[in-house]
Design a protein around this motif. Structure first.
Motif, mmCIF file in Angstrom:
data_model
loop_
_atom_site.group_PDB
_atom_site.id
_atom_site.type_symbol
_atom_site.label_atom_id
_atom_site.label_comp_id
_atom_site.label_asym_id
_atom_site.label_seq_id
_atom_site.Cartn_x
_atom_site.Cartn_y
_atom_site.Cartn_z
ATOM 1 N N PRO A 224 0.879 -1.241 -0.017
ATOM 2 C CA PRO A 224 0.030 -0.068 -0.002
ATOM 3 C C PRO A 224 0.986 1.263 0.089
ATOM 4 O O PRO A 224 0.459 2.359 -0.501
ATOM 5 C CB PRO A 224 -0.675 -0.115 1.237
ATOM 6 C CG PRO A 224 -0.753 -1.592 1.720
ATOM 7 C CD PRO A 224 0.494 -2.067 1.062
ATOM 8 N N ILE A 225 2.024 1.230 0.596
ATOM 9 C CA ILE A 225 2.823 2.371 0.789
ATOM 10 C C ILE A 225 3.514 2.879 -0.735
ATOM 11 O O ILE A 225 3.638 3.745 -1.053
ATOM 12 C CB ILE A 225 3.854 2.333 1.745
ATOM 13 C CG1 ILE A 225 3.337 2.160 2.966
ATOM 14 C CG2 ILE A 225 4.852 3.465 1.776
ATOM 15 C CD1 ILE A 225 4.236 1.821 4.246
ATOM 16 N N GLU B 247 2.465 1.773 -3.574
ATOM 17 C CA GLU B 247 1.377 2.254 -4.544
ATOM 18 C C GLU B 247 1.119 3.705 -4.275
ATOM 19 O O GLU B 247 1.036 4.596 -5.259
ATOM 20 C CB GLU B 247 0.127 1.338 -4.280
ATOM 21 C CG GLU B 247 -1.162 1.768 -5.150
ATOM 22 C CD GLU B 247 -0.718 1.816 -6.571
ATOM 23 O OE1 GLU B 247 0.074 1.167 -7.142
ATOM 24 O OE2 GLU B 247 -1.544 2.452 -7.377
ATOM 25 N N ALA B 248 0.748 4.128 -2.916
ATOM 26 C CA ALA B 248 0.538 5.430 -2.619
ATOM 27 C C ALA B 248 1.709 6.277 -3.059
ATOM 28 O O ALA B 248 1.596 7.322 -3.751
ATOM 29 C CB ALA B 248 0.577 5.854 -1.265
ATOM 30 N N THR C 73 3.607 11.497 1.639
ATOM 31 C CA THR C 73 2.812 10.338 1.250
ATOM 32 C C THR C 73 3.192 8.917 1.685
ATOM 33 O O THR C 73 2.517 8.308 2.294
ATOM 34 C CB THR C 73 3.064 10.274 -0.346
ATOM 35 O OG1 THR C 73 2.402 11.506 -0.903
ATOM 36 C CG2 THR C 73 1.866 9.037 -0.681
ATOM 37 N N TYR D 77 2.474 9.527 5.634
ATOM 38 C CA TYR D 77 1.136 9.729 5.830
ATOM 39 C C TYR D 77 0.361 8.226 5.961
ATOM 40 O O TYR D 77 -0.438 7.796 6.713
ATOM 41 C CB TYR D 77 0.313 10.667 4.982
ATOM 42 C CG TYR D 77 -1.108 10.657 5.518
ATOM 43 C CD1 TYR D 77 -1.900 10.075 4.774
ATOM 44 C CD2 TYR D 77 -1.530 11.566 6.344
ATOM 45 C CE1 TYR D 77 -3.179 10.167 4.944
ATOM 46 C CE2 TYR D 77 -2.873 11.814 6.382
ATOM 47 C CZ TYR D 77 -3.973 10.753 6.073
ATOM 48 O OH TYR D 77 -5.044 10.902 6.255
ATOM 49 N N THR D 78 0.910 7.705 4.734
ATOM 50 C CA THR D 78 0.511 6.203 4.589
ATOM 51 C C THR D 78 0.679 5.224 5.727
ATOM 52 O O THR D 78 -0.179 4.484 6.059
ATOM 53 C CB THR D 78 0.629 5.724 3.199
ATOM 54 O OG1 THR D 78 0.515 6.698 2.147
ATOM 55 C CG2 THR D 78 -0.146 4.344 2.903
ATOM 56 N N THR D 79 1.724 5.214 6.128
ATOM 57 C CA THR D 79 2.315 4.430 7.202
ATOM 58 C C THR D 79 1.688 4.839 8.451
ATOM 59 O O THR D 79 1.003 3.811 9.267
ATOM 60 C CB THR D 79 3.937 4.838 7.313
ATOM 61 O OG1 THR D 79 4.627 4.488 6.149
ATOM 62 C CG2 THR D 79 4.368 3.828 8.570
ATOM 63 N N ARG E 283 -1.433 6.359 8.932
ATOM 64 C CA ARG E 283 -2.950 5.994 8.548
ATOM 65 C C ARG E 283 -2.987 4.500 8.882
ATOM 66 O O ARG E 283 -3.859 4.051 9.588
ATOM 67 C CB ARG E 283 -3.099 6.379 7.095
ATOM 68 C CG ARG E 283 -4.334 6.446 6.814
ATOM 69 C CD ARG E 283 -5.142 7.555 7.352
ATOM 70 N NE ARG E 283 -5.897 7.403 8.628
ATOM 71 C CZ ARG E 283 -6.440 8.320 9.633
ATOM 72 N NH1 ARG E 283 -6.130 9.523 9.058
ATOM 73 N NH2 ARG E 283 -6.971 8.207 10.608
ATOM 74 N N ILE E 284 -2.162 3.627 8.459
ATOM 75 C CA ILE E 284 -2.406 2.359 8.536
ATOM 76 C C ILE E 284 -2.057 1.811 9.955
ATOM 77 O O ILE E 284 -2.934 1.241 10.590
ATOM 78 C CB ILE E 284 -1.222 1.417 7.703
ATOM 79 C CG1 ILE E 284 -1.567 1.558 6.029
ATOM 80 C CG2 ILE E 284 -1.129 0.089 8.272
ATOM 81 C CD1 ILE E 284 -0.502 1.041 5.370
#
Ligand code: KE4
Length: 435
Positions: free
Chosen positions: A72-73, A75-76, A308, A311-313, A315-316
């Motif tokens: 997911p990271i 991809e983001a 990004t 934030y993705t990290t 957020r998860i």
């Protein structure tokens, strides 16, 4: 294990880069031998240039908490990258990131993004000095806050005299404003504060030290620090570059229930990309330009790609509250295995662990500060490290560092780590007895 390509690369690297590395600890100086050059990583595994695989217990010194190349990271970051890498102008992502951090970290009302932990701590100290209009700071021996001049200072001749530089290039002028005290020693703090009434701008510490090996603060010590700082108008800064978002989502301050005035962050906040941050009470942060008179700036601060990844990290981690508990369970399984090995072998080395950070100290003395950490047998550690490296487990190349477990580690990995730990302990003592 053959490491032909790593050896060749290291020879080349030394021609163009000081010591062949871009950060000193990577050179393996304190454990001997040459560093392995990593080609790629996935999950909990590193692969070097010669194709050797290692279970990773450093995870880039903390950032890769979800494991390497977490889809997911990736991809983001890919989606963000196709819109260019940097604008040097405000972006939506920076607002999202700042809001998320303020929601997660109890002490942070406002936060400024920077590009490393060093920048975060340097800036936090400057903000504290600007806010209090005082010059002196207190740090603790064994705590590392990056390579800012104010921190490359060791205790002066007497425990309570101001510091002397412990790096060339740091001036006496800078060092004299830093007092380095023994960690977990509240009496030393009380004496220093009394001797420097209304002159101390800030007290900064790692609430759980990683940089002398894993050494947790005693809760009473943190509570007393909080009380002294409140009483004396001193800014209490928790350097959570290692512990932030790892020890618990809100960091060590949430784990201990002691709230600092400012917090510095790094590592996990960037998800492996270069990010640091400092934040705290709005009244302190509003001293920072362009609102206040404390100048601090950065071309790539808040960089959209780094934001990004970070934030993705975060957020998860925030959206899966059980994830850190599961990570801690994996890490405790490793800890229990190591402690059982020590018992089986009749060794009373010191194993310090908090959540997914731990260190095995090669000393029989309980490790609570730098003096006790320094009683460790570093030659024994070096042999222990090399045995692990040659058996596919990648430890921090220094006795005075913490291991960091990632969520990607499997039961098989854990089993292997415990077995290699046992065999290494046998091996280094056999060698010692035959020498
Ligand atoms: P950086 O400037 O390396 O991003 O962060 C400095 C820093 C600040 N505060 C704490 C508590 C830290 O642990 C660090 C950096 N930690 C080291 C590990 N001992 C990074 C590894 C290295 O220096 O290469």
């Amino acid at each position: 294990m053959q490491r032909k390509y790593s050896e060749e690369l290291f020879e080349q690297a030394k021609r163009y880069i000081p010591g062949g590395v871009n950060s000193p600890v990577r050179a393996f100086k304190s454990v001997g031998g040459n560093p392995v050059f990593i080609k790629r990583a996935k999950g909990a595994h590193l692969f070097d240039e010669d194709g050797n695989m290692y279970i990773d217990l450093i995870n880039s010194w903390g950032p890769m908490i979800l494991g390497h190349a977490y889809p997911p990271i990736i991809e983001a970051v890919y989606q963000a990258s196709i819109n260019s890498f940097s604008y040097g102008a405000p972006t939506r992502m920076e607002v999202e990131m700042a809001k998320l951090i303020c929601d997660i970290v109890p002490s942070i009302e406002k936060v400024r993004m920077v590009n490393s932990g060093t920048e975060a701590t340097m800036s936090a100290i400057r903000a504290a000095r600007g806010y209090t209009n005082r010059n002196k700071i207190i740090k603790f021996a064994g705590c590392y806050h990056g390579h800012g001049d104010s921190f490359l200072v060791e205790a002066g001749s007497g425990a309570l005299t101001f510091g002397t530089p412990n790096s060339a290039g740091v001036t006496e002028g800078t060092a004299k404003d830093t007092l380095s005290l023994p960690f977990n020693d509240i009496n030393a703090v009380k004496q220093a504060v009394a001797q420097n009434k209304s002159q101390i701008a800030a007290i900064i510490l790692e609430p759980i030290v990683g940089n002398m090996g894993c050494v947790p603060a005693e809760k009473e010590f943190l509570q007393a620090l909080r009380q002294i700082c409140t009483q004396e108008g001193i800014v209490l800064i928790f350097d959570e570059v290692m512990t932030g978002f790892r020890i618990s989502l809100g960091g060590a301050q949430e784990y201990y229930g002691v709230i600092p005035d400012m917090t510095t962050l790094g590592k996990i906040i960037g998800g492996g990309l270069p990010v640091g941050a400092y934040g705290g009470k709005a009244e302190i942060m509003d001293c920072v330009a362009p609102v206040g008179k404390v100048y601090q700036a950065g071309t790539l601060s808040g960089n959209p790609i780094a934001m990004t990844a970070g934030y993705t990290t975060l957020r998860i981690l925030a959206d899966n509250p059980d994830l850190l508990n599961q990570l801690n369970k994996k890490a405790s399984a490793i800890g229990e295995g190591i402690k059982n090995n020590l018992k089986k072998l009749g060794l009373n080395y010191q194993f310090n662990q908090v959540g997914s950070m731990f260190t095995l100290f090669f000393t029989n003395v309980p490790v609570t500060n730098l003096d006790t950490a320094m009683t460790s047998n570093t030659q024994l550690f070096a042999r222990y490290f090399q045995y692990h490296l040659n058996n596919g487990v990648y430890l921090a190349p220094s006795q005075f560092e913490a291991m960091f477990v990632s969520y990607a580690i499997s039961d098989e990995d854990i089993e292997k780590i415990i077995k290699v730990n046992y065999d290494a302990l046998v091996h280094i003592h056999e060698v010692e007895h035959t020498q």
